[in-house]
Design a protein around this motif. Sequence first.
Motif, PDB file in Angstrom:
ATOM      1  N   GLY A 281       1.895  11.851  -7.371  1.00  0.00           N
ATOM      2  CA  GLY A 281       1.572  11.494  -5.951  1.00  0.00           C
ATOM      3  C   GLY A 281       0.109  11.323  -5.703  1.00  0.00           C
ATOM      4  O   GLY A 281      -0.311  10.703  -4.894  1.00  0.00           O
ATOM      5  N   GLN A 282      -0.757  12.225  -6.204  1.00  0.00           N
ATOM      6  CA  GLN A 282      -2.212  12.346  -5.841  1.00  0.00           C
ATOM      7  C   GLN A 282      -2.762  11.077  -6.394  1.00  0.00           C
ATOM      8  O   GLN A 282      -3.575  10.517  -5.678  1.00  0.00           O
ATOM      9  CB  GLN A 282      -2.644  13.389  -6.481  1.00  0.00           C
ATOM     10  CG  GLN A 282      -2.221  14.773  -5.983  1.00  0.00           C
ATOM     11  CD  GLN A 282      -2.797  16.137  -6.877  1.00  0.00           C
ATOM     12  OE1 GLN A 282      -3.340  16.013  -7.814  1.00  0.00           O
ATOM     13  NE2 GLN A 282      -2.413  17.310  -6.356  1.00  0.00           N
ATOM     14  N   ALA A 283      -2.301  10.656  -7.383  1.00  0.00           N
ATOM     15  CA  ALA A 283      -2.929   9.354  -8.197  1.00  0.00           C
ATOM     16  C   ALA A 283      -2.475   8.183  -7.264  1.00  0.00           C
ATOM     17  O   ALA A 283      -3.234   7.244  -7.503  1.00  0.00           O
ATOM     18  CB  ALA A 283      -2.306   9.150  -9.525  1.00  0.00           C
ATOM     19  N   ALA A 284      -1.343   8.158  -6.670  1.00  0.00           N
ATOM     20  CA  ALA A 284      -1.200   6.908  -5.865  1.00  0.00           C
ATOM     21  C   ALA A 284      -1.947   7.032  -4.513  1.00  0.00           C
ATOM     22  O   ALA A 284      -2.264   6.071  -4.225  1.00  0.00           O
ATOM     23  CB  ALA A 284       0.586   7.178  -5.500  1.00  0.00           C
ATOM     24  N   ILE A 285      -2.176   8.354  -4.198  1.00  0.00           N
ATOM     25  CA  ILE A 285      -3.034   8.113  -3.061  1.00  0.00           C
ATOM     26  C   ILE A 285      -4.476   7.765  -3.343  1.00  0.00           C
ATOM     27  O   ILE A 285      -4.982   6.973  -2.746  1.00  0.00           O
ATOM     28  CB  ILE A 285      -3.015   9.564  -2.531  1.00  0.00           C
ATOM     29  CG1 ILE A 285      -1.666   9.981  -1.982  1.00  0.00           C
ATOM     30  CG2 ILE A 285      -4.185   9.651  -1.222  1.00  0.00           C
ATOM     31  CD1 ILE A 285      -1.366  11.334  -1.437  1.00  0.00           C
ATOM     32  N   ALA A 286      -4.877   8.376  -4.556  1.00  0.00           N
ATOM     33  CA  ALA A 286      -6.369   8.067  -5.071  1.00  0.00           C
ATOM     34  C   ALA A 286      -6.416   6.499  -5.069  1.00  0.00           C
ATOM     35  O   ALA A 286      -7.353   5.934  -4.683  1.00  0.00           O
ATOM     36  CB  ALA A 286      -6.623   8.539  -6.041  1.00  0.00           C
ATOM     37  N   ALA A 287      -5.536   5.770  -5.844  1.00  0.00           N
ATOM     38  CA  ALA A 287      -5.700   4.279  -6.203  1.00  0.00           C
ATOM     39  C   ALA A 287      -5.808   3.585  -4.893  1.00  0.00           C
ATOM     40  O   ALA A 287      -6.568   2.713  -4.985  1.00  0.00           O
ATOM     41  CB  ALA A 287      -4.674   4.193  -6.972  1.00  0.00           C
ATOM     42  N   THR A 288      -4.930   3.854  -4.150  1.00  0.00           N
ATOM     43  CA  THR A 288      -4.740   3.146  -2.749  1.00  0.00           C
ATOM     44  C   THR A 288      -5.981   3.243  -2.169  1.00  0.00           C
ATOM     45  O   THR A 288      -6.655   2.491  -1.402  1.00  0.00           O
ATOM     46  CB  THR A 288      -3.619   3.384  -1.833  1.00  0.00           C
ATOM     47  OG1 THR A 288      -2.582   3.421  -2.656  1.00  0.00           O
ATOM     48  CG2 THR A 288      -3.528   2.660  -0.376  1.00  0.00           C
ATOM     49  N   THR A 289      -6.666   4.758  -2.134  1.00  0.00           N
ATOM     50  CA  THR A 289      -7.808   5.013  -1.365  1.00  0.00           C
ATOM     51  C   THR A 289      -9.030   3.994  -1.982  1.00  0.00           C
ATOM     52  O   THR A 289      -9.714   3.537  -1.384  1.00  0.00           O
ATOM     53  CB  THR A 289      -8.169   6.469  -1.159  1.00  0.00           C
ATOM     54  OG1 THR A 289      -7.223   7.152  -0.619  1.00  0.00           O
ATOM     55  CG2 THR A 289      -9.451   6.764  -0.728  1.00  0.00           C
ATOM     56  N   ILE A 290      -9.147   4.150  -3.268  1.00  0.00           N
ATOM     57  CA  ILE A 290     -10.200   3.324  -4.038  1.00  0.00           C
ATOM     58  C   ILE A 290     -10.008   1.864  -3.669  1.00  0.00           C
ATOM     59  O   ILE A 290     -11.137   1.113  -3.362  1.00  0.00           O
ATOM     60  CB  ILE A 290      -9.782   3.574  -5.666  1.00  0.00           C
ATOM     61  CG1 ILE A 290     -10.229   4.873  -5.985  1.00  0.00           C
ATOM     62  CG2 ILE A 290     -10.731   2.515  -6.448  1.00  0.00           C
ATOM     63  CD1 ILE A 290      -9.768   5.089  -7.374  1.00  0.00           C
ATOM     64  N   ARG A 291      -9.025   1.267  -3.587  1.00  0.00           N
ATOM     65  CA  ARG A 291      -8.691  -0.252  -3.443  1.00  0.00           C
ATOM     66  C   ARG A 291      -9.196  -0.289  -1.820  1.00  0.00           C
ATOM     67  O   ARG A 291     -10.065  -1.355  -1.577  1.00  0.00           O
ATOM     68  CB  ARG A 291      -7.193  -0.540  -3.052  1.00  0.00           C
ATOM     69  CG  ARG A 291      -6.936  -1.898  -3.003  1.00  0.00           C
ATOM     70  CD  ARG A 291      -6.525  -2.213  -1.699  1.00  0.00           C
ATOM     71  NE  ARG A 291      -6.285  -3.869  -1.268  1.00  0.00           N
ATOM     72  CZ  ARG A 291      -6.752  -4.450  -0.023  1.00  0.00           C
ATOM     73  NH1 ARG A 291      -7.239  -3.486   0.702  1.00  0.00           N
ATOM     74  NH2 ARG A 291      -6.688  -5.463   0.040  1.00  0.00           N
ATOM     75  N   ASN A 292      -8.974   0.665  -0.794  1.00  0.00           N
ATOM     76  CA  ASN A 292      -9.222   0.283   0.331  1.00  0.00           C
ATOM     77  C   ASN A 292     -10.664   0.599   0.836  1.00  0.00           C
ATOM     78  O   ASN A 292     -11.116  -0.052   1.572  1.00  0.00           O
ATOM     79  CB  ASN A 292      -8.338   1.233   1.387  1.00  0.00           C
ATOM     80  CG  ASN A 292      -6.916   0.761   1.504  1.00  0.00           C
ATOM     81  OD1 ASN A 292      -6.707  -0.315   1.238  1.00  0.00           O
ATOM     82  ND2 ASN A 292      -5.991   1.806   1.996  1.00  0.00           N
ATOM     83  N   ASP A 293     -11.235   1.389   0.102  1.00  0.00           N
ATOM     84  CA  ASP A 293     -12.630   1.652   0.317  1.00  0.00           C
ATOM     85  C   ASP A 293     -13.411   0.811  -0.391  1.00  0.00           C
ATOM     86  O   ASP A 293     -14.443   0.215   0.160  1.00  0.00           O
ATOM     87  CB  ASP A 293     -13.074   3.090  -0.422  1.00  0.00           C
ATOM     88  CG  ASP A 293     -12.524   4.376   0.273  1.00  0.00           C
ATOM     89  OD1 ASP A 293     -12.178   4.261   1.365  1.00  0.00           O
ATOM     90  OD2 ASP A 293     -12.572   5.573  -0.460  1.00  0.00           O
ATOM     91  N   MET A 294     -12.963   0.088  -1.225  1.00  0.00           N
ATOM     92  CA  MET A 294     -13.753  -1.015  -1.907  1.00  0.00           C
ATOM     93  C   MET A 294     -13.743  -2.295  -1.059  1.00  0.00           C
ATOM     94  O   MET A 294     -14.522  -2.648  -0.986  1.00  0.00           O
ATOM     95  CB  MET A 294     -12.907  -1.313  -3.455  1.00  0.00           C
ATOM     96  CG  MET A 294     -13.654  -2.241  -4.215  1.00  0.00           C
ATOM     97  SD  MET A 294     -13.119  -2.369  -6.019  1.00  0.00           S
ATOM     98  CE  MET A 294     -13.112  -0.588  -6.574  1.00  0.00           C
ATOM     99  N   SER A 295     -12.529  -2.475  -0.446  1.00  0.00           N
ATOM    100  CA  SER A 295     -12.261  -3.373   0.452  1.00  0.00           C
ATOM    101  C   SER A 295     -13.268  -3.330   1.563  1.00  0.00           C
ATOM    102  O   SER A 295     -13.499  -4.319   2.183  1.00  0.00           O
ATOM    103  CB  SER A 295     -10.871  -3.617   0.983  1.00  0.00           C
ATOM    104  OG  SER A 295     -10.701  -2.522   1.808  1.00  0.00           O
ATOM    105  N   ALA A 296     -13.765  -2.333   1.895  1.00  0.00           N
ATOM    106  CA  ALA A 296     -14.733  -1.887   3.031  1.00  0.00           C
ATOM    107  C   ALA A 296     -16.026  -2.482   2.712  1.00  0.00           C
ATOM    108  O   ALA A 296     -16.788  -2.913   3.671  1.00  0.00           O
ATOM    109  CB  ALA A 296     -14.760  -0.380   3.449  1.00  0.00           C
ATOM    110  N   SER A 297     -16.347  -2.634   1.449  1.00  0.00           N
ATOM    111  CA  SER A 297     -17.781  -2.961   0.974  1.00  0.00           C
ATOM    112  C   SER A 297     -17.483  -4.553   0.584  1.00  0.00           C
ATOM    113  O   SER A 297     -18.523  -5.126   0.533  1.00  0.00           O
ATOM    114  CB  SER A 297     -18.306  -2.090  -0.085  1.00  0.00           C
ATOM    115  OG  SER A 297     -17.364  -2.139  -1.427  1.00  0.00           O
ATOM    116  N   ARG A 298     -16.596  -4.909   0.226  1.00  0.00           N
ATOM    117  CA  ARG A 298     -16.380  -6.289  -0.422  1.00  0.00           C
ATOM    118  C   ARG A 298     -15.067  -6.954  -0.036  1.00  0.00           C
ATOM    119  O   ARG A 298     -14.045  -6.185  -0.169  1.00  0.00           O
ATOM    120  CB  ARG A 298     -16.883  -6.680  -1.749  1.00  0.00           C
ATOM    121  CG  ARG A 298     -15.456  -6.335  -2.582  1.00  0.00           C
ATOM    122  CD  ARG A 298     -16.097  -6.570  -4.097  1.00  0.00           C
ATOM    123  NE  ARG A 298     -15.065  -6.832  -4.921  1.00  0.00           N
ATOM    124  CZ  ARG A 298     -14.700  -5.877  -5.723  1.00  0.00           C
ATOM    125  NH1 ARG A 298     -15.440  -4.963  -6.030  1.00  0.00           N
ATOM    126  NH2 ARG A 298     -13.663  -6.335  -6.738  1.00  0.00           N
TER     127      ARG A 298
END
Length: 302
Positions: A281-298
């Motif tokens: 569950g934590q990994a699913a949250i982390a991965a989605t956060t990584i994707r969304n944080d990345m989309s904020a910069s590019r």
Amino acid sequence: MMYDCLVIGGGPAGLTAAIYLARFHLRVLVIDRGQGRAMSIPMTHNHAGYPDGIAGSDLVIIMRSQASRYGAEFRVGNVTSLTAGPSGFSALAGGRLVHAQSVLLATGVVNHRPAMAESLHKEALSRGLLRYCPVCDGYEVTDTVVGVIGTGENGFAEATFLRSYTQHVTLISPEENHLLSDEQLSRLVAYKVRHVIGPISMLEIEADRIVAEVSGRKLPFSSIYAAMGSMAQSQLAKTLDASLTDAGCIQVDSHQRTTVAGLYAAGDVVPGLDQIASAMGQAAIAATTIRNDMSASRTLLR
């Protein structure tokens, strides 16, 4: 090559994240030593969807195959250094540098083991004679004779937890004396948990029992739990000055972000319940956060 995310650790947390990240069409590399705790689980019956249970090694193989199907890359190795710079992170593993925009630490913890030969430890673990997680497999020792190696708060908590599965629990101190308060001792007596002063001079397997020799006495058990604590594998986070708890776990927010930008963590290496389900569950949250944080910069466009 610059990866979107480097996942360090290939247990249930790291592999869940890899599946999500690859399905987000991100470039992901997983580096793992192949020595995680999940690989040593003989059989788990807590994991939903497997009513007959599944071996930890089988679960890891299935999850790894699933991540590979969507393009995640894998490398066997030990990451010995991790540095951060303006363009991301650089990790050294097996003499090779890896560059990634973000990093997910899923490095887990290492259990403190009883003193015993590696071959004996492996056999006892595989046969369920030695156990580490009563939340995982306390059900399997229902109404059997159980020993707990430990003392202090950890030993007391584990012995009383197991008392809800069986009437036959013995708490053995790893050293000469128990580190228990008068209140804890009184509660052990009230719960009919026997407490024995160690140390254990020998652990051996006799037929279908594991036997602890204490002060010349042989104490046979159906299973022994090692309640001796564990060590979080948070060294890489520490080198980046990420905040750690007093217990050495990596401090994260509700989205699995550490205090270092671009660095995330999930699984047993962060505070919480050390369970496969929690790690995933934590990994699913982390991965989605990584994707969304990345989309904020590019902008992420197909």
